[in-house]
Design an enzyme around this catalytic site. Structure first.
Site, PDB file in Angstrom:
ATOM      1  CB  SER A 109      -0.903  -0.001   1.242  1.00  0.00           C
ATOM      2  OG  SER A 109      -1.525   1.257   1.430  1.00  0.00           O
ATOM      3  CE1 TYR A 132      -6.349   4.836  -0.614  1.00  0.00           C
ATOM      4  CE2 TYR A 132      -4.284   4.541   0.559  1.00  0.00           C
ATOM      5  CZ  TYR A 132      -5.614   4.229   0.387  1.00  0.00           C
ATOM      6  OH  TYR A 132      -6.213   3.320   1.202  1.00  0.00           O
ATOM      7  CB  THR A 158      -7.508   2.740  -3.651  1.00  0.00           C
ATOM      8  OG1 THR A 158      -6.886   1.472  -3.445  1.00  0.00           O
ATOM      9  CG2 THR A 158      -8.746   2.835  -2.782  1.00  0.00           C
ATOM     10  CE  LYS A 254      -8.932  -2.991  -2.556  1.00  0.00           C
ATOM     11  NZ  LYS A 254      -9.760  -2.143  -1.669  1.00  0.00           N
ATOM     12  CG  HIS A 278     -11.785   0.838   1.401  1.00  0.00           C
ATOM     13  ND1 HIS A 278     -11.007   1.345   0.395  1.00  0.00           N
ATOM     14  CD2 HIS A 278     -10.987   0.800   2.488  1.00  0.00           C
ATOM     15  CE1 HIS A 278      -9.792   1.628   0.868  1.00  0.00           C
ATOM     16  NE2 HIS A 278      -9.760   1.294   2.145  1.00  0.00           N
ATOM     17  CG  ASP A 309     -11.880  -6.226  -1.971  1.00  0.00           C
ATOM     18  OD1 ASP A 309     -12.950  -5.620  -1.736  1.00  0.00           O
ATOM     19  OD2 ASP A 309     -10.822  -5.612  -2.192  1.00  0.00           O
TER      20      ASP A 309
END
Length: 381
Positions: A109, A132, A158, A254, A278, A309
């Protein structure tokens, strides 16, 4: 509770709760507002039944899949998550090593606590970088260049976190990075002295991807301020299209949920999307990824890789998603609780449990490869 007593998600969650200070456990376990979406992520799988076929000769099964140009030995991967060394001092090192052992994909991340470069050395197999989008375009370009230089296989942007969700459990304890705990939070830390000793006797906590841009340790920037002040809420499709071109490789969004957005992602050249809310941590009341999966696959499944997910706790959940057309399924809390409970050994046990469950369920379903799964294997209630 010992690691050998952990046979499923709930066992690992319970063991992590015994070992973590309350504020950190609740950071992992908590979600936005009333946590309705968090609960429904798992409940959604219960609305669909598996319909097995028998006498198909499935002594051996092949559970490998190819996603984002990468072959995975099993159809689940470890979704990139933030702050992992808060949960256990091994952090991303443990997850990278475990994912590599089981031949599956792992991600670092932007808020990771181990550098991209170190993670790449630990796990030279399939890897993504979770990104991000910042207001500082120069920072964005620098971070993409760093990921490419590190040999990261796929970019994962994301797009559902342009501002932080309303996570009220964290507010009740004062949880933040750097720590600014209230009396309740401090008391809960005092009840877990082993965690504190572990935290203080290992290397200093840091965010290597952001260290040269954000001063977390000095107290000038908290995680919540990072989301509200550094990330760009004006992110548009044009910005993403430019990123896709600059990256020039496998590029995944995502946080996509609607069919319209899935089509747009395909139009601008994305090679994959992850349907995700999320983990219920952003917009409470959002539809679940599993509920959206079928119609999104129908719309764009022939144009890009569709993953999902959220709420996955069992191998049968994975088979249901694959039967609807998902190419692979992301795990989050499923491996974070084992990480918190026992480090690398915990993550390895959790992934092995999942591998065994998928293999067993495939045999009981009468399929010898993932490609044999279809919607004929499902019955909606």
């Amino acid at each position: 509770m010992r690691l050998k007593d952990c046979h499923n998600f709930r066992d690992f969650r319970r063991m992590a709760q015994q070992r973590l200070p309350g504020p950190i456990f609740n950071y992992i376990d908590g979600a936005a507002d009333d946590e309705v979406t968090y609960r429904r992520n798992t409940e959604a799988f219960e609305a669909v039944d598996l319909v097995p076929n028998i006498l198909r000769g499935v002594g051996e099964v092949d559970m490998s899949v190819t996603v984002l140009g990468q072959k995975l030995a099993m159809p689940v991967y470890c979704s990139p998550t933030a702050l992992q060394r808060l949960f256990h001092h091994q952090g991303e090192r443990a997850v990278a090593a475990a994912a590599h052992k089981y031949g599956t994909m792992f991600g670092v991340s932007s808020l990771g606590t181990v550098s991209l470069e170190e993670a790449r050395k630990i796990a030279p197999g399939p890897q993504v970088y979770q990104f991000y989008f910042h207001k500082d375009r120069g920072l964005n370009r620098e971070m993409m260049a760093r990921a490419k230089a590190a040999g990261v296989d796929a970019m994962l942007l994301t797009v559902d976190s342009i501002t932080g969700g309303n996570r009220e459990r964290d507010k009740r304890t004062g949880f933040s990075i750097p720590f600014r705990l209230n009396l309740t939070g401090l008391t809960q830390f005092a009840m877990r002295p082993a965690w504190g000793l572990n935290y203080l006797t290992h290397e200093k906590f840091s965010l290597p991807q952001l260290d040269s841009h954000v001063d977390m340790g000095g107290g000038t920037m908290s995680i919540s301020k990072y989301f509200t002040e550094m990330l760009d809420p004006n992110l548009t499709w044009a910005d993403v299209e430019q990123m896709v071109g600059e990256w020039g490789g496998q590029f995944c969004l995502k946080g996509v949920m609607s069919v319209a957005d899935a089509r747009k992602a395909a139009d601008i050249g994305c090679t994959g999307i992850v349907l995700s809310n999320h983990g219920g941590r952003q917009l409470d009341g959002s539809r679940t990824a599993f509920e959206q999966l079928g119609e999104v696959v129908d719309a764009v499944g022939d144009r890009l890789d569709v993953m999902m997910d959220g709420g996955v706790q069992r191998g049968t959940h994975v088979l249901k998603a694959l039967s609807l057309g998902a190419k692979a399924v992301g795990l989050g809390r499923y491996y974070l609780f084992p990480l918190a409970a026992a480090g690398q050994a915990g993550v390895e046990r959790a992934l092995n449990n999942m591998r065994i469950e998928i293999e067993r369920a495939m045999k009981l379903m009468g399929v010898s490869s993932i490609g044999e799964l279809s919607r004929d294997n499902l019955k909606f209630r």
